[in-house]
Design a protein around this motif. Structure first.
Motif, mmCIF file in Angstrom:
data_model
loop_
_atom_site.group_PDB
_atom_site.id
_atom_site.type_symbol
_atom_site.label_atom_id
_atom_site.label_comp_id
_atom_site.label_asym_id
_atom_site.label_seq_id
_atom_site.Cartn_x
_atom_site.Cartn_y
_atom_site.Cartn_z
ATOM 1 N N ILE A 14 0.896 -1.334 -0.059
ATOM 2 C CA ILE A 14 0.070 0.127 -0.018
ATOM 3 C C ILE A 14 0.916 1.295 0.007
ATOM 4 C CG2 ILE A 14 -1.720 1.332 1.288
ATOM 5 C CD1 ILE A 14 -2.878 -1.391 2.356
ATOM 6 N N GLU A 15 1.969 1.349 0.889
ATOM 7 C CA GLU A 15 2.622 2.643 1.083
ATOM 8 C C GLU A 15 3.556 2.965 -0.253
ATOM 9 O OE1 GLU A 15 5.600 2.967 4.139
ATOM 10 O OE2 GLU A 15 6.200 4.779 3.325
ATOM 11 N N PRO A 16 4.245 1.680 -0.541
ATOM 12 C CA PRO A 16 5.024 1.965 -1.905
ATOM 13 C C PRO A 16 4.150 2.321 -3.178
ATOM 14 C CG PRO A 16 5.404 -0.016 -0.742
ATOM 15 C CD PRO A 16 4.480 0.420 -0.253
ATOM 16 N N THR A 17 2.929 1.820 -3.099
ATOM 17 C CA THR A 17 2.111 2.095 -4.258
ATOM 18 C C THR A 17 1.607 3.711 -4.059
ATOM 19 O OG1 THR A 17 0.974 0.025 -4.268
ATOM 20 C CG2 THR A 17 -0.233 1.616 -5.307
ATOM 21 N N VAL A 18 1.171 4.062 -2.901
ATOM 22 C CA VAL A 18 0.870 5.599 -2.769
ATOM 23 C C VAL A 18 2.032 6.452 -3.164
ATOM 24 C CG1 VAL A 18 0.355 7.523 -1.157
ATOM 25 C CG2 VAL A 18 -0.914 5.203 -1.027
ATOM 26 N N LYS A 19 3.230 6.195 -2.636
ATOM 27 C CA LYS A 19 4.474 6.787 -3.029
ATOM 28 C C LYS A 19 4.710 6.940 -4.400
ATOM 29 C CE LYS A 19 9.373 7.050 -1.828
ATOM 30 N NZ LYS A 19 10.480 6.612 -1.182
ATOM 31 N N GLU A 20 4.583 5.877 -5.187
ATOM 32 C CA GLU A 20 4.705 5.667 -6.724
ATOM 33 C C GLU A 20 3.675 6.299 -7.703
ATOM 34 O OE1 GLU A 20 5.396 1.794 -8.224
ATOM 35 O OE2 GLU A 20 5.368 2.261 -10.041
ATOM 36 N N ILE A 21 2.516 6.496 -7.142
ATOM 37 C CA ILE A 21 1.530 6.958 -7.872
ATOM 38 C C ILE A 21 1.342 8.410 -7.838
ATOM 39 C CG2 ILE A 21 -0.527 6.641 -6.141
ATOM 40 C CD1 ILE A 21 -2.021 5.626 -8.726
ATOM 41 N N ALA A 22 1.759 9.048 -6.425
ATOM 42 C CA ALA A 22 1.597 10.445 -6.112
ATOM 43 C C ALA A 22 2.185 11.363 -7.244
ATOM 44 C CB ALA A 22 2.378 10.609 -4.909
ATOM 45 N N PRO A 23 2.964 11.359 -7.751
ATOM 46 C CA PRO A 23 3.585 12.317 -8.827
ATOM 47 C C PRO A 23 2.752 12.211 -10.103
ATOM 48 C CG PRO A 23 5.325 10.767 -8.167
ATOM 49 C CD PRO A 23 4.301 10.347 -7.745
ATOM 50 N N HIS A 24 2.038 11.355 -10.276
ATOM 51 C CA HIS A 24 1.233 11.253 -11.593
ATOM 52 C C HIS A 24 -0.393 11.902 -11.283
ATOM 53 C CE1 HIS A 24 4.084 8.665 -13.353
ATOM 54 N NE2 HIS A 24 3.994 7.882 -12.467
ATOM 55 N N LEU A 25 -0.648 12.181 -10.142
ATOM 56 C CA LEU A 25 -2.033 12.571 -9.901
ATOM 57 C C LEU A 25 -2.546 14.236 -9.856
ATOM 58 C CD1 LEU A 25 -3.123 10.408 -6.829
ATOM 59 C CD2 LEU A 25 -3.471 9.897 -9.266
ATOM 60 N N ALA A 26 -3.557 14.634 -10.140
ATOM 61 C CA ALA A 26 -3.996 15.819 -9.958
ATOM 62 C C ALA A 26 -4.064 16.284 -8.486
ATOM 63 C CB ALA A 26 -5.522 16.170 -10.474
ATOM 64 N N ALA A 27 -3.624 17.373 -8.103
ATOM 65 C CA ALA A 27 -3.625 17.768 -6.756
ATOM 66 C C ALA A 27 -4.835 17.325 -5.943
ATOM 67 C CB ALA A 27 -2.996 19.512 -6.788
ATOM 68 N N ASP A 28 -5.822 17.676 -6.440
ATOM 69 C CA ASP A 28 -7.147 17.466 -5.640
ATOM 70 C C ASP A 28 -7.723 16.031 -5.548
ATOM 71 O OD1 ASP A 28 -7.977 17.245 -8.252
ATOM 72 O OD2 ASP A 28 -9.745 18.673 -7.849
#
Lengths: 278, 278
Positions: free
Chosen positions: B70-84
């Motif tokens: 879970i944590e590694p996935t959140v870390k990896e996906i964060a840079p790709h997402l819209a701010a909201d």
């Protein structure tokens, strides 16, 4: 064969249905006249009364009372029976019962058909309840061989998987898979009730699902039955609890030491071993 | 709403089926291309790929991977997402995850839909899996209120009973009714395997019936899942085990003292209290 059944609850009633189906003549005895009437109406017995003396002509008596009543019943019925009659019981503990009952009737053969259901009483009785279930027969060394064979034959005719072993071996085996689970499950419910924080306790109740339901089932069952297991199989239940406690301490230690590999190894061993019990 | 689901197993697949039914657009991510194809065929997603970057347009990401990912996935996906965008997860422990994941994405809202089944994987996914089941949402004090509301609304739309509480309260409550039962049940199987007499062990296996089956079920389940409960909820699992051990010792003492009345009283208390958990 003329068969007497004392105690017309789930087990007694189900035995009656099967024995009549198999062509035997079934005489029932219950404490309450109302139960006798219901048993006749349900087809579980050919006739039924409230007096043990009515069984004076039967060849086999099956005592299907609660555990505490088995020995007194054998003692009370003995003077009324023909010398070659066989008495057997269906109690879930055997050591204490087989020795005591054999004192009153040498042709007593301990038995334990392992076919419980959640529902109890005559209304829950059903034909074929014992098919493919274990039926354990526990003669003493001095029990007459022909009496043992009579009970073995009846159990086999029910479609049960028949096992014959020493009463102590029965009690030890049953402690593991029937009595210990009740104690383990009881302590689970007790522990959950001891959460001091009211919000946590409330949410635990709200969140409980199939895992809690299954693991707590037998510990939340009939209190008298659970107590009787402990009382009449005390030594073996204690023995199994001591081993259980060692395994629990082992697990607590692994958790404290963060030995995740060991915990996963144990769980994998469980997963591999469990099917051999089912 | 555009919803991304990472991990297309039982939970991810079931969420996808429900969200599509509710009119959302579902984007799936799985490790294997084969799972993506199967998820599309099953109607669990509108489209699916093996790359997290494909979720760059979604408004909510549901991380449905095993706990450790879970944590590694959140870390990896964060840079790709819209701010909201909002990220939530479905892990069965929350304290360790919510704190770590929120570091990578402040609009992370911990979640735990309590809808397990014995079967796992996409093939076991089904619509309405969460209906009437508890769905716990565990924001931190600093989690934005609108992000929490988004997850609450989605969970409510699934027909779940939605609870919102502190991650620590969640972990404590879940330890009692989900993780402790696994440990208790595991030690039961281990204890039975430690019977030294081969005949007794064999007969115990032959005699085991519904009582053993139910009490041993969760202790004989997925080893990795059980280990993860212990690992990621160590403090609370240990806490519940200590209380459990006290209750067990109490029972052993009552057995040694032949205090049958106390044992029956405890069992009666269990019988009365258990329905409040179910």
């Amino acid at each position: 064969m003329k068969i007497g059944i004392v105690g017309l609850g789930l087990i007694g009633g189900s035995l009656g249905l099967d024995f009549r189906r198999l062509g035997h003549q079934v005489f029932g005895v219950a404490r309450r006249l109302e139960t006798c009437t219901q048993a006749i109406a349900a087809g579980a017995v050919d006739q039924a009364t409230t007096t043990l003396a009515s069984l004076n002509t039967v060849e086999v008596v099956m005592v299907c009372t609660p555990i505490a009543m088995i020995e007194p019943t054998v003692k009370e019925i003995a003077p009324h029976l023909a010398a070659d009659a066989v008495i057997t019981d269906v109690g879930s503990v055997k050591g204490a019962i087989a020795a005591a009952a054999s004192q009153h009737w040498p042709r007593f053969v301990g038995g334990h058909p392992m076919a419980g259901k959640t529902e109890v009483g005559l209304a829950a009785a059903e034909a074929h309840l014992f098919r493919d279930r274990a039926y354990v027969i526990t003669p003493l060394p001095q029990t007459p061989a022909d009496a043992v064979e009579t009970v073995q034959t009846l159990a086999t005719d029910l479609g049960a998987r028949v096992f014959t072993c020493d009463p102590t071996v029965h009690d030890r085996a049953v402690a593991w898979i029937s009595h210990l689970p009740v104690m383990v499950s009881s302590s689970l419910i007790q522990a959950c009730l001891h959460e001091p924080d009211e919000q946590v306790r409330y949410l635990a109740q709200q969140f409980a699902s199939s895992g809690f339901r299954d693991t707590s089932r037998v510990g939340g069952g009939n209190p008298e039955l659970g107590m009787m297991m402990a009382r009449y199989n005390q030594a073996e239940v204690l023995r199994s609890l001591q081993t259980y406690r060692e395994e629990l301490d082992h697990l607590i230690h692994q958790l404290q030491e963060k030995d995740w590999a060991a915990i996963e190894h144990t769980l994998a061993e469980n997963q591999a071993a469990r099917p051999s019990f089912l």
